[in-house]
Design an enzyme around this catalytic site. Structure first.
Site, PDB file in Angstrom:
ATOM      1  N   GLU A  33       0.878  -1.171   0.000  1.00  0.00           N
ATOM      2  CA  GLU A  33       0.000   0.000   0.000  1.00  0.00           C
ATOM      3  C   GLU A  33       0.907   1.209   0.000  1.00  0.00           C
ATOM      4  O   GLU A  33       1.781   1.333   0.857  1.00  0.00           O
ATOM      5  CB  GLU A  33      -0.840   0.041   1.278  1.00  0.00           C
ATOM      6  CG  GLU A  33      -2.203  -0.586   1.155  1.00  0.00           C
ATOM      7  CD  GLU A  33      -2.981  -0.451   2.460  1.00  0.00           C
ATOM      8  OE1 GLU A  33      -2.779   0.543   3.186  1.00  0.00           O
ATOM      9  OE2 GLU A  33      -3.764  -1.358   2.751  1.00  0.00           O
ATOM     10  N   ASP A  42      -6.432   9.821   9.453  1.00  0.00           N
ATOM     11  CA  ASP A  42      -5.145   9.312   9.914  1.00  0.00           C
ATOM     12  C   ASP A  42      -4.720   9.898  11.246  1.00  0.00           C
ATOM     13  O   ASP A  42      -4.999  11.059  11.548  1.00  0.00           O
ATOM     14  CB  ASP A  42      -4.065   9.609   8.863  1.00  0.00           C
ATOM     15  CG  ASP A  42      -4.167   8.666   7.683  1.00  0.00           C
ATOM     16  OD1 ASP A  42      -4.053   7.452   7.905  1.00  0.00           O
ATOM     17  OD2 ASP A  42      -4.391   9.152   6.563  1.00  0.00           O
ATOM     18  N   TYR A  77     -11.092  -4.362   2.999  1.00  0.00           N
ATOM     19  CA  TYR A  77     -10.207  -3.900   4.068  1.00  0.00           C
ATOM     20  C   TYR A  77     -11.082  -3.688   5.291  1.00  0.00           C
ATOM     21  O   TYR A  77     -11.878  -2.755   5.332  1.00  0.00           O
ATOM     22  CB  TYR A  77      -9.549  -2.585   3.623  1.00  0.00           C
ATOM     23  CG  TYR A  77      -8.454  -2.037   4.523  1.00  0.00           C
ATOM     24  CD1 TYR A  77      -8.619  -1.952   5.909  1.00  0.00           C
ATOM     25  CD2 TYR A  77      -7.259  -1.570   3.977  1.00  0.00           C
ATOM     26  CE1 TYR A  77      -7.617  -1.432   6.712  1.00  0.00           C
ATOM     27  CE2 TYR A  77      -6.250  -1.040   4.779  1.00  0.00           C
ATOM     28  CZ  TYR A  77      -6.448  -0.973   6.147  1.00  0.00           C
ATOM     29  OH  TYR A  77      -5.468  -0.443   6.943  1.00  0.00           O
TER      30      TYR A  77
END
Lengths: 279, 409
Positions: free
Chosen positions: A52, A63, A178
């Site tokens: 990734e 994040d 994911y």
């Protein structure tokens, strides 16, 4: 789709070996273009199965501090979307099998131009995209056009994705799913394996796609535990921290590849019946 | 009468879009929550009991309706259009922000949420949020850029007095956009019990529409008050724009009255050409940030650029998506005023009317200074006096200090 992708090949091969994939996350251009290139090119040898590569964005809302700082380091050193695609292209000259998934936020892609981006990404050898702020409600933006370019659109499922919503999340998903292990940002608290195992089993009832688990996985032990029941384990912030904590580019490369090797060894052994202690 | 343009009040559509602007560009973790919020808001909107409570708090707690005041001296000073001030600065907490916060906190209670978070720039939305959180007994966390904390100390202290925890945001550039990022990170981590009170007409759907609806009380009152005073609608409306909530609240009830001209004033900082400004429509391009597609200040690679303005409340590199749409439709005219023009208008308002406006509001007054002199006295111009300037004393002293013998900060 008759086209067999690198991701499909990869997961099929790993199924034969009865082990999960190790997925690494690094931000492209972090800490600088050359070090980032060395980091990237050394990943397969260190044991990464799927790469990734983060496309840095100034405002990474999903994040935690580690990846926020990585994005700023990269941007401050001049990283751009074009340079990220060029990194992939150069990587592909040496490695034609390891899948690369670009991960990031929609705005830099939108500004690059969706069609132009997909054309250039496909040409460079990008296999999939993870775009955090594009839920299925906006599939016409990028997810559907990506399919036209044979680029997988990897969908995130989360602890808040309930049974009612799951079909919508899975509808246009491809490559793999994911599973975001905890509600939160990257690099946060560690997930509890028991709950995770149940969640992954629940997902399997609704999809044939491989299931990767990420967010909060930092150690070889965690990777082994989660790799026992998932098809892939994603480690990001822990690797990015190695860059942050290194004093020199050489040290960053050494630390990142060192941690990758540990993780790789661990996921390779995690389903071996003779080593129940490790699992 | 012109041809009716399609500025229907039915927008946004089911996907939260105003034309191509708006939407729900958020992480999957937040999607179920945002869909739930949308459902709950739809119920509240049509629930007489919710509306009754909202009206009660708007009246007895906020102090509405706010007066529509004929600014006789300002009118004389500019020598043209008749200038009316919609006195939102007289609301409890000193700005329009509380209109929205009351609405959202009632919704938070209805949804059984236990904790309130918000972002703030100048601190007015933070103060309004801390206020309603105190009133409804909910713990409150306010994210504020470290840079803004520095320049808006009095509001930081107010929030703390009201029992809120103020968390300085140092990530990114430490301003409003980063405070919003940090609030979104908190929300995604505490999805179960937390309600995020967004302070402007931006963010993922349903926020732009919901905040607009709660702020539309400004325009509805203005309409009724002007009809009562002059027997007709105003000719023009002027409001400042950061994210754009006070302007949207003023404009929206008039969108279908095509004879009412609307002017939104962005913060021009040191001039739009200088690159140091916060004028997203006049100096930005479309992009996706904070859950919606809208005009943004960004470089060609889609990286967000810092906004610059003397007023912390306008210092945001984006704008509400409905404004982006009204801009493209041409229904609202969007202009900008520089720091210097705003400072000048700020002083004129103080001296002519005895009203100290917020620096944000002074941008709207700066446009009045340009526009009013050329218009006849029959022209009825309403300015949304969105906030009071007490919070800005330090910044103004910093810029004008020497003139008044105030020591430079």
């Amino acid at each position: 789709m008759t086209h067999t992708s690198r991701l499909e090949h990869c997961f099929a091969a790993l199924k034969q070996q009865n082990r999960p994939a190790l997925v690494s996350y690094l931000t492209a251009g972090d800490p600088d273009a050359e070090t980032s290139r060395r980091l990237l090119h050394g990943l397969p040898k260190a044991g990464v199965d799927i790469i990734e590569l983060g496309m840095p964005f100034s405002d990474p809302m999903a994040d935690g501090p580690a990846i926020q700082k990585a994005a700023l380091r990269a941007l401050n050193n001049g990283q751009t979307q074009a340079k990220t695609l060029e990194m992939v292209r150069r990587f592909r000259e040496e490695d034609s099998t390891t899948p690369i998934v670009l991960m990031g936020y929609y705005n830099p892609i939108y500004c690059y131009g969706v069609e132009r981006f997909l054309t250039d990404a496909a040409k460079a050898g990008v296999d999939g995209l993870i775009v955090v702020d594009l839920p299925p409600e906006h599939d016409e933006e990028l997810c559907q056009p990506a399919a036209q370019h044979n680029i997988d659109f990897i969908r995130l499922a989360t602890p808040t994705t309930d049974a009612k919503r799951l079909p919508k999340v899975l509808a246009n998903a491809s490559g793999f799913i994911y599973y975001v292990s905890v509600a939160g940002v990257t690099g946060g608290s560690a997930p509890t394996p028991e709950r995770l195992e149940g969640a992954v089993a629940g997902l399997r009832e609704h999809t044939e796609l491989p299931i990767a688990v990420g967010f909060g996985i930092r150690t070889a032990e965690q990777a082994a535990t989660i790799g026992r029941f998932s098809d892939a384990v994603v480690v990001g912030s822990a690797l990015v921290d190695c860059i942050e904590n290194a004093n020199t580019p050489d040290e960053a490369v050494e630390r990142v590849h060192g941690l990758v090797s540990e993780l790789a060894e661990s996921v390779r052994a995690c389903r071996e019946v003779n080593e129940p202690q490790v699992c | 009468m012109n041809q009716p343009v399609d500025v229907s009040k039915s927008l946004p559509d089911a996907n939260g879009l105003f034309g191509s602007f708006g939407g729900r560009f958020v992480a999957e973790t937040l999607m179920p929550l945002i869909l739930e919020l949308q459902d709950e808001y739809t119920i509240a909107k049509n629930d007489p009991e919710f509306q009754r409570q909202l009206a009660y708090f708007q009246g007895d707690y906020v102090g509405r309706p706010s007066p529509l005041y004929f600014a006789e001296r300002l009118t004389e000073y500019f020598g043209g259009a008749s200038i009316y001030l919609k006195r939102e600065e007289l609301n409890h907490t000193g700005a329009h922000k509380i209109n929205n916060c009351i609405g959202q906190v009632l919704l938070a209670k209805q949804m059984g949420k236990k904790r309130i978070i918000a972002e703030t720039g100048a601190g007015m939305h933070g103060v309004a949020t801390a206020t309603v959180a105190a009133r409804f007994g909910l713990p409150c966390v306010i994210y504020m850029g470290a840079t803004d904390i520095e320049r808006q100390q009095p509001n930081v202290f107010r929030m703390k007095l009201l029992g809120a925890e103020v968390i300085p945001v140092t990530s990114g550039t430490g301003t409003l956009k980063d405070a919003m990022n940090e609030a979104l990170r908190d929300w995604v981590t505490n999805v179960d019990d937390t309600f995020y009170i967004i302070g402007t007409v931006a963010g993922p759907h349903p926020y732009p529409a919901m905040v607009r609806d709660f702020q539309a009380v400004i325009g509805h009152e203005t309409r009724a008050q002007m009809l009562e005073k002059k027997g007709r609608l105003p000719d023009s409306l002027v409001a400042c724009i950061g994210g754009g909530s006070n302007a949207m609240g003023m404009f929206h009830p008039f969108l279908d009255d095509l004879d009412v001209k609307m002017i939104g004033v962005e913060a021009g900082g040191k001039g739009v050409k200088s690159g140091l400004h916060a004028a997203s429509l006049n100096g930005g391009t479309p992009g996706v940030l904070h859950g919606n597609r809208t005009y943004l200040l960004q470089n060609e690679d889609g990286q967000i650029i810092d906004a610059h303005s003397i007023s912390a409340g306008l210092d945001y590199p984006g704008i509400g998506p409905e404004h982006a749409w009204l801009h493209e439709q041409g229904r609202v005219e969007y202009v900008s005023a520089t720091d210097d023009e705003a400072l000048e208008a700020f002083q004129v308002c103080c001296r002519q009317e005895g009203i100290i406006p917020a620096l944000e509001t002074a941008h709207a007054l700066a446009e009045v200074a340009k526009r009013a002199p050329g218009l006849p006295r029959e022209h009825l111009m309403v300015v949304n006096l969105s906030g009071r300037g007490d919070k800005d004393m330090m910044s103004v002293a910093h810029h004008l200090g020497e003139k008044f013998g105030v020591k430079q900060l």
